[in-house]
Design an enzyme around this catalytic site. Structure first.
Site, mmCIF file in Angstrom:
data_model
loop_
_atom_site.group_PDB
_atom_site.id
_atom_site.type_symbol
_atom_site.label_atom_id
_atom_site.label_comp_id
_atom_site.label_asym_id
_atom_site.label_seq_id
_atom_site.Cartn_x
_atom_site.Cartn_y
_atom_site.Cartn_z
ATOM 1 N N GLU A 241 0.818 -1.209 0.000
ATOM 2 C CA GLU A 241 0.000 0.000 0.000
ATOM 3 C C GLU A 241 0.853 1.261 0.000
ATOM 4 O O GLU A 241 0.556 2.219 -0.712
ATOM 5 C CB GLU A 241 -0.940 -0.020 1.210
ATOM 6 C CG GLU A 241 -1.824 1.202 1.363
ATOM 7 C CD GLU A 241 -2.944 1.291 0.342
ATOM 8 O OE1 GLU A 241 -3.712 2.278 0.409
ATOM 9 O OE2 GLU A 241 -3.062 0.403 -0.531
ATOM 10 N N THR B 114 -11.216 7.975 -13.762
ATOM 11 C CA THR B 114 -10.268 7.429 -12.787
ATOM 12 C C THR B 114 -10.709 6.087 -12.228
ATOM 13 O O THR B 114 -9.901 5.376 -11.632
ATOM 14 C CB THR B 114 -10.024 8.444 -11.656
ATOM 15 O OG1 THR B 114 -8.831 8.102 -10.940
ATOM 16 C CG2 THR B 114 -11.216 8.513 -10.713
#
Length: 528
Positions: free
Chosen positions: A381, A516
């Protein structure tokens, strides 16, 4: 955890025509389609959808292990709406019809109990983006799959949703408030937020402009352009624009000034920059200034933010910042930020700038390395590194002792080890492949997909995991968010597929641009 025969078989060599291409062959690349890989991605989509449809539909997200659901996006069926453009591309007619039937029943006036707070940004990119994309697809390359009345209803639902969300823009400056509260007696109301972020202000204009173009009503585009203009024309650049084109994160709703000079390409700022070049691609006449601002941001990113790890100087990442100057840089990046290479490649193709394409490919390679370094073969992450040039600087510390060996080998260390089914690395592989035709990017994407399948398959779908650098990904979060359908599965499919009108083109003939959330919308002025 189940392993599927197609995945195990595909670990071996794939028989195909190998295309070698230099990075500068972007003007006329050739492409290869891998049917066995496409079948594998389709299987993963169907498995994910079947689990969702049986145990979570019409709610938002599947919890695949406990076989229940989350209403994390208002309770309107986020996974269904987010899945429709992917189902169409895969020509999965049965799922498309299930989703269309659901869309016709959504009551956008109400959220489910406990999900009263609605994000303007998330609702725009997932729901509004999904609806306008579905309408464009069903009146274009996939016309005839469902009846025309249903197609018209999809556009009607997009209008209904935009009308409800429009209250967000009723502020002194026109900068929208992101968090709204539904279910009140007088309809949606805004919260008392004093600021909003540039990603949540600047990642609305594509979807809302497309809605205006489809309906002939300019008010939707105008609402989002007002807030966007504060980002394009920074009122207090001494605070809000530390580098030319690179701006802060938070904007005051009252007067459009910037509240800080902190930023970069990570979450909270990322998709503002993404949409600058995409709006120019969407309509170069209306959005010429967006191109200019994107160029300024990229040039500053190359000049000021590009950074190379001290022990792997061949790798390139983009640093974050909190003001101008080397001492203000923060050598941290994230899975989210790994879309940057793909966006810069897209801009290079759009503007015929080979330097941008080459720089974007460098960033793609850096993010690929984050996948190579972990036990699971999936990137973390977030991660950090020590810059190769700023020796002895207070903002350039070494790796912690427990990750020193990992850093010495890989050129980064992990600061958050989760993987929550994010798409950005595969997304950038996709743009790299479409620009170059180099089949290594297909192979990288397939390797990533196989590792995700092996690590994240859980229960009746796929789940986020806690630790990409532990055996089996550590443990499961029991969470399959809607963007798994919209983005990971779509990019994993498209990069292995053959030509289609909605594929990104390297020859200035793009008919579609992806929002997006990876929902393709038709470029303005392109014929149906």
């Amino acid at each position: 955890m189940h392993r599927y025969s197609w995945a195990l078989a595909a670990l071996g060599p794939v028989s195909s025509v190998v295309v070698s291409a230099s990075p500068l062959a972007f003007r006329s690349p050739s492409y290869v389609s891998h049917q066995d890989r496409l079948d594998g991605v389709k299987e993963a989509f169907q498995r994910s959808w079947d689990g969702y449809y049986e145990y979570a539909f019409p709610n938002d997200s599947l919890k695949p292990i406990s076989k229940t659901y989350d209403n994390d996006r208002n309770g309107w069926g986020a996974s269904a709406v987010d899945a429709i453009s992917t189902a169409l591309i895969m020509e999965n007619t049965e799922v498309v019809k299930q989703i269309v039937d659901h869309i016709k029943t959504i009551n956008f006036n109400q959220t489910v109990e406990g999900a009263e707070q609605v994000s303007l940004f998330e609702t725009t990119i997932r729901y509004l983006g999904g609806l306008v994309s579905a309408y464009d697809f069903l009146t274009g390359p996939f016309e005839g799959i469902v009846d025309q009345d249903s197609v018209d209803t999809i556009l009607d639902q997009a209008v209904n949703l935009a009308e409800l969300l429009s209250i967000a823009f009723d502020t002194p400056s026109g900068v929208p408030i992101n968090d709204l509260v539904f279910n009140g007696p007088d309809g949606p109301v805004t919260t008392n937020e004093a600021t909003n972020g540039i990603a949540t202000i600047g990642t609305l204009i594509l979807e809302w402009t497309r809605l205006s173009d489809l309906t002939g009503d300019d008010k939707y585009a105008n609402l989002t352009r007002t807030g966007e203009d504060w980002l394009l024309n920074v009122k207090n650049p001494e605070v809000g624009e530390p580098y030319p084109g690179l701006i802060g994160t938070n904007v005051n709703v009252k007067d459009g000034t910037f509240a800080d000079g902190r930023g970069g390409w990570n979450g909270g700022t990322d998709s503002f920059y993404e949409y600058l070049i995409k709006m120019y691609l969407y309509d170069s006449e209306r959005f010429g200034v967006f191109k200019d601002r994107w160029i300024a941001a990229i040039d500053s990113s190359i000049t000021y933010l590009a950074s190379h790890p001290s022990n792997r100087p061949e790798l390139t990442f983009l640093a974050a910042y909190n003001g101008a100057g080397p001492d203000k840089l923060n050598f941290v990046s994230s899975h989210l930020a790994c879309f940057d290479g793909g966006n810069i490649i897209l801009g290079g193709l759009t503007l015929d700038n080979e330097d941008y394409i080459k720089f974007g490919l460098e960033l793609v390679n850096g993010c690929h390395e984050t996948y190579l370094g972990t036990v699971t073969g999936i990137g973390p992450e977030s991660f950090r590194w020590q810059d190769s040039k700023l020796t002895n600087a207070s903002n350039n510390g070494a790796a912690p002792s427990d990750q020193a060996a990992f850093y010495a080998k890989n050129g980064y260390w992990i600061t958050s080890s989760a993987y929550i089914l994010r798409p950005e690395v595969v997304e950038s592989y996709y743009y790299a492949y479409r620009a170059t035709g180099d089949t290594k990017y297909q192979d990288w994407a397939w390797d990533a997909f196989l590792h995700i399948n092996e690590t994240c398959s859980a229960g009746v779908g796929f789940s986020a995991v806690t630790n990409v650098n532990a055996a089996n990904g550590g443990s499961f979060y029991d969470s399959q968010e809607s963007f798994w359908f919209a983005e990971v599965l779509k990019y994993s499919y498209l990069i292995q597929a053959g030509e289609a009108p909605y594929q990104v083109s390297a020859d200035h003939n793009n008919e579609w641009v992806f929002n997006t959330e990876a929902h393709p919308v038709r470029v303005a002025g392109k014929p149906i």
